[in-house]
Design a protein around this motif. Structure first.
Motif, PDB file in Angstrom:
ATOM      1  N   SER A  20       0.837  -1.285  -0.132  1.00  0.00           N
ATOM      2  CA  SER A  20       0.127  -0.047   0.071  1.00  0.00           C
ATOM      3  C   SER A  20       0.990   1.249   0.003  1.00  0.00           C
ATOM      4  O   SER A  20       0.467   2.327  -0.610  1.00  0.00           O
ATOM      5  CB  SER A  20      -0.947   0.011   1.149  1.00  0.00           C
ATOM      6  OG  SER A  20      -0.583  -0.233   2.258  1.00  0.00           O
ATOM      7  N   PHE A  21       2.104   1.147   0.757  1.00  0.00           N
ATOM      8  CA  PHE A  21       2.935   2.590   0.553  1.00  0.00           C
ATOM      9  C   PHE A  21       2.997   2.925  -0.769  1.00  0.00           C
ATOM     10  O   PHE A  21       3.439   4.068  -1.196  1.00  0.00           O
ATOM     11  CB  PHE A  21       4.010   2.656   1.556  1.00  0.00           C
ATOM     12  CG  PHE A  21       5.143   1.921   0.986  1.00  0.00           C
ATOM     13  CD1 PHE A  21       6.159   2.418   0.532  1.00  0.00           C
ATOM     14  CD2 PHE A  21       5.345   0.420   1.747  1.00  0.00           C
ATOM     15  CE1 PHE A  21       7.105   1.685  -0.198  1.00  0.00           C
ATOM     16  CE2 PHE A  21       6.531  -0.343   1.244  1.00  0.00           C
ATOM     17  CZ  PHE A  21       7.273   0.301   0.302  1.00  0.00           C
TER      18      PHE A  21
ATOM     19  N   ALA B 166       6.700  -0.804   7.401  1.00  0.00           N
ATOM     20  CA  ALA B 166       6.060   0.930   7.269  1.00  0.00           C
ATOM     21  C   ALA B 166       5.059   0.757   8.402  1.00  0.00           C
ATOM     22  O   ALA B 166       4.811   2.079   9.232  1.00  0.00           O
ATOM     23  CB  ALA B 166       4.996   1.042   6.131  1.00  0.00           C
ATOM     24  N   ASP B 167       4.530  -0.158   8.906  1.00  0.00           N
ATOM     25  CA  ASP B 167       3.350  -0.080  10.118  1.00  0.00           C
ATOM     26  C   ASP B 167       4.423   0.256  11.413  1.00  0.00           C
ATOM     27  O   ASP B 167       3.699   0.632  12.218  1.00  0.00           O
ATOM     28  CB  ASP B 167       2.537  -1.163  10.270  1.00  0.00           C
ATOM     29  CG  ASP B 167       1.788  -1.411   9.006  1.00  0.00           C
ATOM     30  OD1 ASP B 167       1.466  -0.423   8.414  1.00  0.00           O
ATOM     31  OD2 ASP B 167       1.211  -2.598   8.763  1.00  0.00           O
TER      32      ASP B 167
ATOM     33  N   VAL C 232      11.017   5.253   1.946  1.00  0.00           N
ATOM     34  CA  VAL C 232       9.896   5.259   1.161  1.00  0.00           C
ATOM     35  C   VAL C 232       8.753   4.264   1.842  1.00  0.00           C
ATOM     36  O   VAL C 232       7.661   4.298   1.537  1.00  0.00           O
ATOM     37  CB  VAL C 232       9.951   5.275  -0.344  1.00  0.00           C
ATOM     38  CG1 VAL C 232      10.272   6.508  -1.140  1.00  0.00           C
ATOM     39  CG2 VAL C 232      10.658   3.896  -0.870  1.00  0.00           C
ATOM     40  N   ASN C 233       9.447   3.277   2.552  1.00  0.00           N
ATOM     41  CA  ASN C 233       8.291   2.173   3.205  1.00  0.00           C
ATOM     42  C   ASN C 233       7.897   2.824   4.259  1.00  0.00           C
ATOM     43  O   ASN C 233       8.195   2.505   5.408  1.00  0.00           O
ATOM     44  CB  ASN C 233       9.434   1.168   3.525  1.00  0.00           C
ATOM     45  CG  ASN C 233       9.823   0.253   2.201  1.00  0.00           C
ATOM     46  OD1 ASN C 233      10.215   0.761   1.338  1.00  0.00           O
ATOM     47  ND2 ASN C 233       9.810  -0.992   2.335  1.00  0.00           N
ATOM     48  N   THR C 234       7.010   3.900   4.042  1.00  0.00           N
ATOM     49  CA  THR C 234       6.322   4.587   5.209  1.00  0.00           C
ATOM     50  C   THR C 234       5.022   5.067   4.511  1.00  0.00           C
ATOM     51  O   THR C 234       4.797   4.999   3.425  1.00  0.00           O
ATOM     52  CB  THR C 234       7.022   5.956   5.548  1.00  0.00           C
ATOM     53  OG1 THR C 234       7.646   6.343   4.473  1.00  0.00           O
ATOM     54  CG2 THR C 234       8.187   5.734   6.352  1.00  0.00           C
ATOM     55  N   THR C 235       4.120   5.238   5.615  1.00  0.00           N
ATOM     56  CA  THR C 235       2.789   5.516   5.192  1.00  0.00           C
ATOM     57  C   THR C 235       2.785   7.132   4.466  1.00  0.00           C
ATOM     58  O   THR C 235       3.755   7.734   4.963  1.00  0.00           O
ATOM     59  CB  THR C 235       1.690   5.431   6.225  1.00  0.00           C
ATOM     60  OG1 THR C 235       2.080   6.582   7.391  1.00  0.00           O
ATOM     61  CG2 THR C 235       1.506   4.200   6.768  1.00  0.00           C
TER      62      THR C 235
ATOM     63  N   LEU D 274      14.320   6.900   9.446  1.00  0.00           N
ATOM     64  CA  LEU D 274      13.179   5.855  10.022  1.00  0.00           C
ATOM     65  C   LEU D 274      12.534   5.202   8.391  1.00  0.00           C
ATOM     66  O   LEU D 274      12.754   5.656   7.371  1.00  0.00           O
ATOM     67  CB  LEU D 274      12.143   6.658  10.755  1.00  0.00           C
ATOM     68  CG  LEU D 274      11.592   7.832  10.130  1.00  0.00           C
ATOM     69  CD1 LEU D 274      10.306   7.153   9.019  1.00  0.00           C
ATOM     70  CD2 LEU D 274      11.006   9.084  10.963  1.00  0.00           C
ATOM     71  N   PRO D 275      11.865   3.936   8.799  1.00  0.00           N
ATOM     72  CA  PRO D 275      11.879   3.309   9.833  1.00  0.00           C
ATOM     73  C   PRO D 275      12.790   2.016  10.060  1.00  0.00           C
ATOM     74  O   PRO D 275      12.655   1.283  10.872  1.00  0.00           O
ATOM     75  CB  PRO D 275      10.417   2.686   9.761  1.00  0.00           C
ATOM     76  CG  PRO D 275       9.975   2.526   8.383  1.00  0.00           C
ATOM     77  CD  PRO D 275      10.914   3.616   7.674  1.00  0.00           C
TER      78      PRO D 275
END
Ligand code: 13P
Ligand code: SF4
Length: 302
Positions: free
Chosen positions: A61-62, A88-89, A112-115, A147-148
């Motif tokens: 989804s991200f 990401a969560d 980029v693996n973040t919401t 992060l993350p």
């Protein structure tokens, strides 16, 4: 004559002018019907260039959110919204905002693996393909929070010799890889070079011949001097590796290194997505505008 699901997708795609993106870890049959398959950075850049009315995004989804942020006028469809990213969560927007409030002046770099909500709280994004370049672009007197992914952050720190504060997140798929697995694979395939993703722990990266993003792996392989490779990342990448390098041999580091979320989107889901225009990625405009700034700051680093 009955058409196969893949044929029906190709037909509908042409008819509707939709553009299908797929990440390198998705199911092989999904990669095969995509207009473009790539790593997170390549997908972000291409999403910005494509002026398609409709985008079907096969990935987690991200990534679909990033496509929507960069192509706000397109209708972005994510066939299985439950396909998320466990890493990401591990970073929640409220916690990042709280950190920023308590640490004014610290530059916050988000993988980029973040919401989208987390991207909206940070200064600049990076991917596994450009993380070193992005961190190196930040003035040396600045404190940095990365992060993350603590593993990617640690690996960047080791390459650049620069200190950063690391968020305690990790990718459960890559974090499980350890040096013993590398030793066992070397024993089974002596002479093969080991290639891992920088989301792996630092000892793994230090013990591998190569550590790079999925896109960089695919660009590197055609001209590589070695003929055999042990691949320490999600097994979906083997599909393109084998297809694009028929003269080389690829062994998965373990029989199954699988990101279950990357496998959630099937051809049937893609067909449904095209037919029923589901599930549209919708984000608050203000979140998108703030998140876009962090992504554009990344894309501006030359
Ligand atoms: P890449 O940017 O290398 O494609 O990696 C994305 C990802 O999710 C790795 O787990
Ligand atoms: Fe997220 Fe890891 Fe899956 Fe990549 S492999 S999408 S980082 S959980």
């Amino acid at each position: 004559m009955t058409r196969s699901v893949a044929e029906e997708i190709i037909r509908l795609k042409k008819e509707s002018g939709a553009f299908i993106f797929a990440h390198n870890y998705t199911l092989p049959e999904v990669q095969d019907i995509a207009d473009f398959t790539g790593d997170s950075l390549e997908l972000s850049i291409r999403a910005k260039e494509v002026k398609a009315e409709k985008i079907v995004f096969c990935g987690v989804s991200f990534m679909a959110e990033t496509a929507k942020i960069l192509s706000p006028d397109s209708k972005v469809l994510h066939p299985v919204p439950a396909s998320g990213c466990a890493m990401a969560d591990m970073a929640v927007a409220e916690k990042v905002a709280e950190y920023r409030k308590n640490h004014p002046g610290t530059v916050i770099v988000a993988y980029v693996n973040t919401t989208a909500a987390v991207k909206a709280e940070v200064d600049i994004c990076c991917t596994s393909a450009n993380a070193e370049k992005i961190v190196a672009s930040i003035p040396a007197d600045k404190n940095i929070l990365f992060l993350p992914d603590r593993n990617l952050g640690r690996n960047v720190m080791n390459s650049l010799g620069r200190k950063m504060e690391l968020w305690p997140g990790y990718c459960p798929v890559h974090n499980n890889i350890d040096v013993k697995m590398l030793e066992e694979a070397r024993r089974l395939h002596p002479g093969a070079a080991i290639m891992v993703h920088p989301e792996c722990p630092e000892e793994v990266v230090k013990n591998a011949e190569y550590a790079m993003s999925t896109g960089a792996m695919l660009r590197f392989l055609p001209n590589a001097k070695e003929k055999e490779f042990i691949v320490g990342t999600e097994e979906g990448i083997l599909h393109r590796m084998r297809k694009e390098n028929p003269d080389k041999i690829f062994y998965p580091l373990l029989p199954q290194i699988i990101c279950p979320d990357m496998k959630k989107i099937t051809l049937e889901d893609v067909l449904k997505s095209l037919k029923e225009e589901v599930y549209e990625v919708k984000l608050p405009v203000e979140t998108m505008n703030r998140a876009r700034k962090a992504i554009e700051n990344m894309l501006a680093v030359k």
